[in-house]
Scaffold this motif. Sequence first.
Motif, PDB file in Angstrom:
ATOM      1  N   TYR A 152       0.834  -1.195   0.000  1.00 45.60           N
ATOM      2  CA  TYR A 152       0.000   0.000   0.000  1.00 45.60           C
ATOM      3  C   TYR A 152       0.868   1.243   0.000  1.00 45.60           C
ATOM      4  CZ  TYR A 152      -4.552  -2.189   0.909  1.00 45.60           C
ATOM      5  OH  TYR A 152      -5.725  -2.905   0.803  1.00 45.60           O
ATOM      6  N   THR A 153       0.350   2.292  -0.631  1.00 47.61           N
ATOM      7  CA  THR A 153       0.947   3.612  -0.493  1.00 47.61           C
ATOM      8  C   THR A 153       0.190   4.362   0.602  1.00 47.61           C
ATOM      9  OG1 THR A 153      -0.509   4.630  -2.153  1.00 47.61           O
ATOM     10  CG2 THR A 153       1.555   3.644  -2.936  1.00 47.61           C
ATOM     11  N   PHE A 154       0.862   5.318   1.242  1.00 44.07           N
ATOM     12  CA  PHE A 154       0.199   6.111   2.275  1.00 44.07           C
ATOM     13  C   PHE A 154       1.042   7.345   2.575  1.00 44.07           C
ATOM     14  CE2 PHE A 154       2.867   2.985   4.383  1.00 44.07           C
ATOM     15  CZ  PHE A 154       3.494   3.669   5.409  1.00 44.07           C
ATOM     16  N   ARG A 155       0.442   8.279   3.295  1.00 48.51           N
ATOM     17  CA  ARG A 155       1.142   9.490   3.726  1.00 48.51           C
ATOM     18  C   ARG A 155       1.426   9.393   5.220  1.00 48.51           C
ATOM     19  NH1 ARG A 155      -0.291  15.390   1.558  1.00 48.51           N
ATOM     20  NH2 ARG A 155       0.776  14.352  -0.179  1.00 48.51           N
ATOM     21  N   GLN A 156       2.626   9.776   5.605  1.00 45.98           N
ATOM     22  CA  GLN A 156       3.052   9.745   7.007  1.00 45.98           C
ATOM     23  C   GLN A 156       3.438  11.152   7.445  1.00 45.98           C
ATOM     24  OE1 GLN A 156       5.634   6.438   8.676  1.00 45.98           O
ATOM     25  NE2 GLN A 156       7.133   8.091   8.583  1.00 45.98           N
ATOM     26  N   ASP A 157       2.782  11.621   8.493  1.00 43.49           N
ATOM     27  CA  ASP A 157       3.002  12.979   9.011  1.00 43.49           C
ATOM     28  C   ASP A 157       3.551  12.850  10.430  1.00 43.49           C
ATOM     29  OD1 ASP A 157       2.845  15.559  10.033  1.00 43.49           O
ATOM     30  OD2 ASP A 157       0.904  15.995   9.135  1.00 43.49           O
ATOM     31  N   VAL A 158       4.798  13.267  10.624  1.00 44.34           N
ATOM     32  CA  VAL A 158       5.484  13.100  11.913  1.00 44.34           C
ATOM     33  C   VAL A 158       5.746  14.458  12.538  1.00 44.34           C
ATOM     34  CG1 VAL A 158       7.551  12.226  13.077  1.00 44.34           C
ATOM     35  CG2 VAL A 158       6.606  10.987  11.110  1.00 44.34           C
ATOM     36  N   ARG A 159       5.325  14.632  13.799  1.00 40.85           N
ATOM     37  CA  ARG A 159       5.623  15.843  14.560  1.00 40.85           C
ATOM     38  C   ARG A 159       6.186  15.424  15.910  1.00 40.85           C
ATOM     39  NH1 ARG A 159       1.134  20.095  12.629  1.00 40.85           N
ATOM     40  NH2 ARG A 159       2.603  21.574  13.518  1.00 40.85           N
ATOM     41  N   VAL A 160       7.274  16.077  16.318  1.00 42.25           N
ATOM     42  CA  VAL A 160       7.851  15.891  17.647  1.00 42.25           C
ATOM     43  C   VAL A 160       7.983  17.284  18.257  1.00 42.25           C
ATOM     44  CG1 VAL A 160       9.803  15.049  18.986  1.00 42.25           C
ATOM     45  CG2 VAL A 160       9.104  13.834  16.905  1.00 42.25           C
ATOM     46  N   GLN A 161       7.385  17.487  19.430  1.00 38.37           N
ATOM     47  CA  GLN A 161       7.343  18.818  20.029  1.00 38.37           C
ATOM     48  C   GLN A 161       7.921  18.804  21.437  1.00 38.37           C
ATOM     49  OE1 GLN A 161       3.100  19.300  19.808  1.00 38.37           O
ATOM     50  NE2 GLN A 161       3.175  20.252  17.763  1.00 38.37           N
ATOM     51  N   GLU A 162       8.604  19.893  21.780  1.00 35.15           N
ATOM     52  CA  GLU A 162       9.035  20.109  23.161  1.00 35.15           C
ATOM     53  C   GLU A 162       7.966  20.954  23.859  1.00 35.15           C
ATOM     54  OE1 GLU A 162      12.997  21.576  23.590  1.00 35.15           O
ATOM     55  OE2 GLU A 162      13.783  20.341  21.949  1.00 35.15           O
ATOM     56  N   LEU A 163       7.565  20.523  25.056  1.00 26.87           N
ATOM     57  CA  LEU A 163       6.519  21.202  25.811  1.00 26.87           C
ATOM     58  C   LEU A 163       7.089  21.794  27.082  1.00 26.87           C
ATOM     59  CD1 LEU A 163       3.779  18.405  25.555  1.00 26.87           C
ATOM     60  CD2 LEU A 163       4.240  20.246  23.915  1.00 26.87           C
ATOM     61  N   ASP A 164       6.356  22.768  27.648  1.00 28.42           N
ATOM     62  CA  ASP A 164       6.763  23.255  28.959  1.00 28.42           C
ATOM     63  C   ASP A 164       6.212  22.316  30.028  1.00 28.42           C
ATOM     64  OD1 ASP A 164       4.071  23.918  29.463  1.00 28.42           O
ATOM     65  OD2 ASP A 164       4.350  26.043  28.997  1.00 28.42           O
ATOM     66  N   SER A 165       6.476  22.602  31.280  1.00 28.80           N
ATOM     67  CA  SER A 165       6.096  21.690  32.365  1.00 28.80           C
ATOM     68  C   SER A 165       4.589  21.537  32.506  1.00 28.80           C
ATOM     69  CB  SER A 165       6.694  22.175  33.689  1.00 28.80           C
ATOM     70  OG  SER A 165       6.223  23.489  33.993  1.00 28.80           O
ATOM     71  N   ARG A 166       3.822  22.464  31.922  1.00 32.18           N
ATOM     72  CA  ARG A 166       2.365  22.407  31.991  1.00 32.18           C
ATOM     73  C   ARG A 166       1.755  21.768  30.749  1.00 32.18           C
ATOM     74  NH1 ARG A 166       0.856  28.504  33.627  1.00 32.18           N
ATOM     75  NH2 ARG A 166      -1.243  27.605  33.728  1.00 32.18           N
ATOM     76  N   GLY A 167       2.606  21.310  29.832  1.00 33.66           N
ATOM     77  CA  GLY A 167       2.119  20.640  28.639  1.00 33.66           C
ATOM     78  C   GLY A 167       1.804  21.564  27.482  1.00 33.66           C
TER      79      GLY A 167
END
Length: 259
Positions: free
Chosen positions: A44-59
């Motif tokens: 199968y073909t597909f689209r992959q969307d990757v996000r990695v985020q840094e958060l503060d202590s409150r999210g």
Amino acid sequence: MLVAASAAPPRVSAQNEPTAADVDRIIREFAAREQEFKLARANYTFRQDVRVQELDSRGNIQFDAKGNMIEYRAVTDILFDSKGRRIEKKIEGPTDRLFRLRLTREDFDDVRNIQPFVLTTDELPRYSIRYTGRDRVDGIPCYMFDVGPRRIEKGERYFQGTIWVDESALQIIKTYGKAVPDLRKGLLDENLFPRFETYRQQIDGQYWFPAYTIAEDTLQFSALGGGPLRVRHIIRYENYKQFTSEVKIIPQDRQGSGK
């Protein structure tokens, strides 16, 4: 990673719990179905969307001095070339504005292989599997299993956590856990990995393919590594389409696939 919004639903009644022999059969059969799934998804073909985020202590999402989100973002189409070979086409990014985090080879390997976890017949010898009961995921009756590596070999990545197996389709439809092992070579060389939750969706009325992964966890870096850091991973898998080729996928006989 621990996802606060995903509280476990009530357990299904323990009536008609499977016997030990039933559990062994269920494991063999769902592993055979997962083997089929792995072969099918490779077509199968597909689209992959990757996000990695840094958060503060409150999210909350953090921003840099220019108002940009402190995150890694990459959108990729997983396709085939004219000769039927698997390729990746960049659609957006990768854009890396992470401040404290540095994504490693193991992180990208986990995105490909651990977070969309597949437990096939070939993989069974690597894992210890324990039946823990029955549950529902979005109303679907499931068997639950705790899964972890029997032993950890140098350079290998594994899943450790819980899987939910559709009682009817005998395929994994949800996983919750993390990639192991964490890698610590010293106070300034720490490669830590968050707990994540992956849900699948049914494609073409037959196979359950990964739909999205979400992780929000606090990575316990040492003081020299900057101290604890809260992170969020979001991975979406979209636009699944079967690739037309001369390759034919022949499903295994579920009744005779447990050898």
